[in-house]
Design an enzyme around this catalytic site. Sequence first.
Site, PDB file in Angstrom:
ATOM      1  CE  LYS A  17      -1.896   1.740   4.067  1.00 55.29           C
ATOM      2  NZ  LYS A  17      -1.395   3.163   4.379  1.00 55.29           N
ATOM      3  CG  ASN A  18       2.372   2.792   3.449  1.00 53.44           C
ATOM      4  OD1 ASN A  18       1.152   3.037   3.183  1.00 53.44           O
ATOM      5  ND2 ASN A  18       2.592   2.700   4.878  1.00 53.44           N
ATOM      6  NE  ARG A  89      -1.362  13.788   7.358  1.00 51.06           N
ATOM      7  CZ  ARG A  89      -0.276  14.006   6.961  1.00 51.06           C
ATOM      8  NH1 ARG A  89       0.369  13.248   6.144  1.00 51.06           N
ATOM      9  NH2 ARG A  89       0.186  15.239   7.336  1.00 51.06           N
ATOM     10  CG  ASP A 113      -4.203  11.078  10.568  1.00 52.68           C
ATOM     11  OD1 ASP A 113      -3.527  10.568   9.363  1.00 52.68           O
ATOM     12  OD2 ASP A 113      -3.445  11.192  11.570  1.00 52.68           O
ATOM     13  CG  ASP A 302       3.088   1.463   9.263  1.00 56.21           C
ATOM     14  OD1 ASP A 302       2.667   2.459   9.791  1.00 56.21           O
ATOM     15  OD2 ASP A 302       3.206   1.792   8.040  1.00 56.21           O
TER      16      ASP A 302
HETATM   17  N1  EPU Z   1       6.424  14.935   9.988  1.00 54.06           N
HETATM   18  C1  EPU Z   1       6.755  16.203  10.280  1.00 54.06           C
HETATM   19  N2  EPU Z   1       6.820  16.991   9.325  1.00 54.06           N
HETATM   20  C2  EPU Z   1       6.871  16.475   7.965  1.00 54.06           C
HETATM   21  C3  EPU Z   1       6.446  15.091   7.916  1.00 54.06           C
HETATM   22  C4  EPU Z   1       6.697  14.393   8.731  1.00 54.06           C
HETATM   23  O1  EPU Z   1       6.398  16.532  11.504  1.00 54.06           O
HETATM   24  O2  EPU Z   1       6.930  17.436   7.086  1.00 54.06           O
HETATM   25  C5  EPU Z   1       6.391  13.916  11.122  1.00 54.06           C
HETATM   26  C6  EPU Z   1       5.186  13.209  11.363  1.00 54.06           C
HETATM   27  O3  EPU Z   1       3.967  14.111  11.908  1.00 54.06           O
HETATM   28  C7  EPU Z   1       5.200  11.924  12.073  1.00 54.06           C
HETATM   29  C8  EPU Z   1       6.822  11.647  11.490  1.00 54.06           C
HETATM   30  O4  EPU Z   1       7.161  12.826  10.984  1.00 54.06           O
HETATM   31  O5  EPU Z   1       5.473  12.195  13.384  1.00 54.06           O
HETATM   32  C9  EPU Z   1       6.843  10.404  10.379  1.00 54.06           C
HETATM   33  O6  EPU Z   1       6.171  10.966   9.263  1.00 54.06           O
HETATM   34  P1  EPU Z   1       6.381  10.327   7.743  1.00 54.06           P
HETATM   35  O7  EPU Z   1       6.470  11.569   7.139  1.00 54.06           O
HETATM   36  O8  EPU Z   1       7.658   9.702   7.775  1.00 54.06           O
HETATM   37  O9  EPU Z   1       5.383   9.525   7.362  1.00 54.06           O
HETATM   38  P2  EPU Z   1       4.162   9.430   6.472  1.00 54.06           P
HETATM   39  O10 EPU Z   1       4.726   9.638   5.067  1.00 54.06           O
HETATM   40  O11 EPU Z   1       3.067  10.286   6.771  1.00 54.06           O
HETATM   41  C10 EPU Z   1       4.303   6.938   5.931  1.00 54.06           C
HETATM   42  C11 EPU Z   1       3.218   5.827   5.829  1.00 54.06           C
HETATM   43  C12 EPU Z   1       2.812   5.576   7.339  1.00 54.06           C
HETATM   44  C13 EPU Z   1       4.115   5.012   8.075  1.00 54.06           C
HETATM   45  C14 EPU Z   1       5.147   6.037   8.051  1.00 54.06           C
HETATM   46  C15 EPU Z   1       6.325   5.980   8.832  1.00 54.06           C
HETATM   47  C16 EPU Z   1       2.120   6.185   3.692  1.00 54.06           C
HETATM   48  C17 EPU Z   1       0.904   6.516   3.098  1.00 54.06           C
HETATM   49  N3  EPU Z   1       2.244   6.443   5.234  1.00 54.06           N
HETATM   50  O12 EPU Z   1       3.689   8.144   6.678  1.00 54.06           O
HETATM   51  O13 EPU Z   1       2.010   4.414   6.891  1.00 54.06           O
HETATM   52  O14 EPU Z   1       3.679   4.719   9.302  1.00 54.06           O
HETATM   53  O15 EPU Z   1       5.399   6.474   6.688  1.00 54.06           O
HETATM   54  O16 EPU Z   1       6.926   4.452   8.196  1.00 54.06           O
HETATM   55  O17 EPU Z   1       3.180   5.748   3.159  1.00 54.06           O
HETATM   56  C18 EPU Z   1       0.078   2.994   7.471  1.00 54.06           C
HETATM   57  O18 EPU Z   1       0.039   2.556   6.708  1.00 54.06           O
HETATM   58  O19 EPU Z   1      -0.655   2.464   8.549  1.00 54.06           O
HETATM   59  C19 EPU Z   1       0.713   4.299   7.908  1.00 54.06           C
HETATM   60  C20 EPU Z   1       0.276   5.284   8.749  1.00 54.06           C
END
Ligand code: EPU
Length: 414
Positions: A17-18, A89, A113, A302
């Site tokens: 998915k991711n 998101r 969220d 995750d």
């Molecule tokens: N963060 C910031 N500022 C930013 C970007 C991120 O503060 O500009 C913080 C976030 O608030 C969070 C942390 O950094 O606390 C991690 O965020 P990250 O950007 O790494 O995660 P994401 O891209 O939002 C993806 C996956 C998540 C997975 C995380 C970590 C997707 C669609 N989502 O999220 O997947 O947990 O990376 O590996 O790829 C899930 O599948 O259940 C899921 C939540």
Amino acid sequence: MVGGARLAGEVRVDGAKNSVLKLMAAALLAEGRTTLREVPHILDVEIMGELLRRLGCEVEHNERERILVIDVPSKPSHQADYDLVRKMRASICVLGPLVARCGEADIALPGGDAIGSRGLDMHVAGLERLGASVAVEHGFLIATAPHGLTGTQIRLDFPSVGATENLLMASVLATGSTVIDNAAREPEIGDLCRMLVGMGALIDGIGSSTLEIEGVEALRPVDHTVVADRIVAGTWAVGAVMTQGDVIVRNAVASHLDIALDKLTSAGASVEVLDDGFRVVMNQRPTAVDIVTLPFPGFPTDLQPQFIALNAIADGSALVTENLFEARFRFVSELQRLGADVRIDGHHAMVRGRAELSGAPVEATDVRAGAGLVLAGLVADGVTTVTEVHHVDRGYAHFVENLQVLGADIRRVG
Ligand code: EPU
């Protein structure tokens, strides 16, 4: 579901998915037909497909064959509305490709969220470094770069998955070279890099925390197979251990799950790596294992809820530390309804294993929480009903059917 069955047999994992959501966004970078293979039949793929259609693409998903074809027009539109972004998101991942390709992206702000605040500051700061102007107006994040983006040096404060992906997709069409330092190293980012390279992008340092991108003028569509879903694979592994089962997970990459599989070994399981996946066998009650979530190659957030579920029935106590998403312990109150003994203090959870959980109605609060609750229900005494399972459908294809094949007494109602 009625708890007590032992999971045994084989299950096959689809693409992640991711990864696929970002690969679908990356297709926007080239005019024409991009083909993605091993695409899972999950709700988030449908939502992303709808978003791409609104941007002017034609999207066909052959769910049986797991093939998704995206036909991108010469001039996609550049606005992603709130009704879709609030559903998912991850819609934010069209930001980078749209600015790069169209010179503008208007993306509705996703808002909070269920698993935390999840800022976008690094996405914005990086795009600004690449020469875009970014503003927030009427609930939209508006990024413009009418004369294109220019290569630069970006150092991320934290290896954010989403920011790394957006900046990578923006920089492949920028003029000159870009370096992204402290980039996230998740296997899904390696997958995105490989797809972009297949489209004609020039990227060095794939798999490392420094990505060097030499911008090119245009990219071409590609035929790409999505990397296997390590979180789904890991969920099956935890299920095998919790139910003292014997499960072969096919089409999985064991090396993407090194730490998680090590933890299962510490819990008492035997893990055998196969050519196309792995086999997990468990013959005793698991021993509790401490977990600390971190960016890859650390333990994945995750899989944190699934490991809390495991610890809830383990022999001993475990400390689980969540470093990525502050609200990911929200599901614990649901697990407590099944009798789990978990105490939360900030981003730590102390889990004291119990010999038995007891079935009850519980509610899924997000996709992984839902998976964790289902696993707990599989070992709870009596009947457990999980509601709001649409969360689980966002990330797990044919979850109930696969559990049935493995021998679980579970069915979907309503
Ligand atoms: N963060 C910031 N500022 C930013 C970007 C991120 O503060 O500009 C913080 C976030 O608030 C969070 C942390 O950094 O606390 C991690 O965020 P990250 O950007 O790494 O995660 P994401 O891209 O939002 C993806 C996956 C998540 C997975 C995380 C970590 C997707 C669609 N989502 O999220 O997947 O947990 O990376 O590996 O790829 C899930 O599948 O259940 C899921 C939540």
